[in-house]
Design a protein around this motif. Sequence first.
Motif, PDB file in Angstrom:
ATOM      1  N   ARG A  95       0.840  -1.218   0.000  1.00 37.11           N
ATOM      2  CA  ARG A  95       0.000   0.000   0.000  1.00 37.11           C
ATOM      3  C   ARG A  95       0.868   1.259   0.000  1.00 37.11           C
ATOM      4  O   ARG A  95       0.551   2.235  -0.673  1.00 37.11           O
ATOM      5  CB  ARG A  95      -0.919  -0.024   1.225  1.00 37.11           C
ATOM      6  CG  ARG A  95      -2.026   1.021   1.184  1.00 37.11           C
ATOM      7  CD  ARG A  95      -3.114   0.690   2.198  1.00 37.11           C
ATOM      8  NE  ARG A  95      -2.560   0.456   3.528  1.00 37.11           N
ATOM      9  CZ  ARG A  95      -3.178  -0.256   4.476  1.00 37.11           C
ATOM     10  NH1 ARG A  95      -4.333  -0.826   4.237  1.00 37.11           N
ATOM     11  NH2 ARG A  95      -2.627  -0.407   5.658  1.00 37.11           N
ATOM     12  N   GLU A  96       1.985   1.217   0.720  1.00 40.88           N
ATOM     13  CA  GLU A  96       2.885   2.383   0.753  1.00 40.88           C
ATOM     14  C   GLU A  96       3.577   2.582  -0.595  1.00 40.88           C
ATOM     15  O   GLU A  96       3.723   3.721  -1.060  1.00 40.88           O
ATOM     16  CB  GLU A  96       3.933   2.212   1.857  1.00 40.88           C
ATOM     17  CG  GLU A  96       4.893   3.386   2.007  1.00 40.88           C
ATOM     18  CD  GLU A  96       4.230   4.700   2.384  1.00 40.88           C
ATOM     19  OE1 GLU A  96       4.800   5.764   2.061  1.00 40.88           O
ATOM     20  OE2 GLU A  96       3.134   4.680   2.996  1.00 40.88           O
ATOM     21  N   LYS A  99       1.105   4.177  -2.830  1.00 43.96           N
ATOM     22  CA  LYS A  99       0.923   5.603  -2.484  1.00 43.96           C
ATOM     23  C   LYS A  99       2.043   6.456  -3.080  1.00 43.96           C
ATOM     24  O   LYS A  99       1.792   7.514  -3.674  1.00 43.96           O
ATOM     25  CB  LYS A  99       0.901   5.741  -0.952  1.00 43.96           C
ATOM     26  CG  LYS A  99       0.847   7.169  -0.435  1.00 43.96           C
ATOM     27  CD  LYS A  99       0.947   7.149   1.094  1.00 43.96           C
ATOM     28  CE  LYS A  99       1.254   8.517   1.657  1.00 43.96           C
ATOM     29  NZ  LYS A  99       1.450   8.462   3.133  1.00 43.96           N
ATOM     30  N   GLN A 100       3.273   5.983  -2.955  1.00 39.58           N
ATOM     31  CA  GLN A 100       4.410   6.745  -3.474  1.00 39.58           C
ATOM     32  C   GLN A 100       4.467   6.694  -5.006  1.00 39.58           C
ATOM     33  O   GLN A 100       4.828   7.673  -5.657  1.00 39.58           O
ATOM     34  CB  GLN A 100       5.719   6.205  -2.876  1.00 39.58           C
ATOM     35  CG  GLN A 100       5.815   6.322  -1.360  1.00 39.58           C
ATOM     36  CD  GLN A 100       5.709   7.744  -0.845  1.00 39.58           C
ATOM     37  OE1 GLN A 100       6.053   8.710  -1.526  1.00 39.58           O
ATOM     38  NE2 GLN A 100       5.193   7.894   0.372  1.00 39.58           N
ATOM     39  N   LYS A 102       1.991   6.543  -6.991  1.00 42.63           N
ATOM     40  CA  LYS A 102       0.931   7.437  -7.498  1.00 42.63           C
ATOM     41  C   LYS A 102       1.465   8.861  -7.660  1.00 42.63           C
ATOM     42  O   LYS A 102       1.139   9.554  -8.624  1.00 42.63           O
ATOM     43  CB  LYS A 102      -0.254   7.417  -6.527  1.00 42.63           C
ATOM     44  CG  LYS A 102      -1.543   7.952  -7.107  1.00 42.63           C
ATOM     45  CD  LYS A 102      -2.700   7.672  -6.151  1.00 42.63           C
ATOM     46  CE  LYS A 102      -4.009   8.129  -6.786  1.00 42.63           C
ATOM     47  NZ  LYS A 102      -5.158   7.835  -5.904  1.00 42.63           N
TER      48      LYS A 102
END
Length: 219
Positions: A95-96, A99-100, A102
């Motif tokens: 998930r991290e 996020k990055q 994106k």
Amino acid sequence: MSISENLKHIKSQLGEGVTLVAVSKYSTNEEIQEAYDAGHRDFGENKAQDLEVKKDKLPNDIRWHFIGHLQRNKAKYITDFIHLVHAVDSFKLLREINKQAKKSNRTIPCLLQMHIAAEDTKFGMDESEIENLIADPKLTELQNVKVVGLMGMATNTDDSAKVNSEFKQLKNLFEKLKAATLPGNVNMEKLSMGMSQDYEIALENGSTMVRVGTAVFKS
């Protein structure tokens, strides 16, 4: 032998479609450049900040692989350029990375790491944890990552039968998942297993990607 000769020797052992990732974490920029000049493009590092420094001083068409344990707070250092993350060991890390990624408008290929070794010091999920991660409905919400296979590290031992058994375990899960109906952002195509001391056993078990450092950069 020179780095160029080492590369030639190792690549002669690889089957069609098998990628050699030259593990350069202990190598100088000059040594990496020498391998690059010999035509090699895939290099592996295991520290995000070291990699960030190296990539700025080396050719920009190198395909950088992150092969170590990636801490969530370090993902931001590599997501704008990394070619493949080998060792995703939790949904939180995936998930991290999403996020990055994106922020960089990228979709980053990732491998899920399975813990196959007898040593507790090695990271990774067990078979059920990997299956649960893939089955999690929230996985499809992560549009900036793509799970493209599995990765594992065998026990550091001279017992080839044990290493063979561990690689076979990983290969079996890979084939099981490959035959299953998978979410849109999961595709089982890469199996990353095998290092300098055991890559020949990994190849016998169907590895499509070997991570070799010492055997490439030794003189």
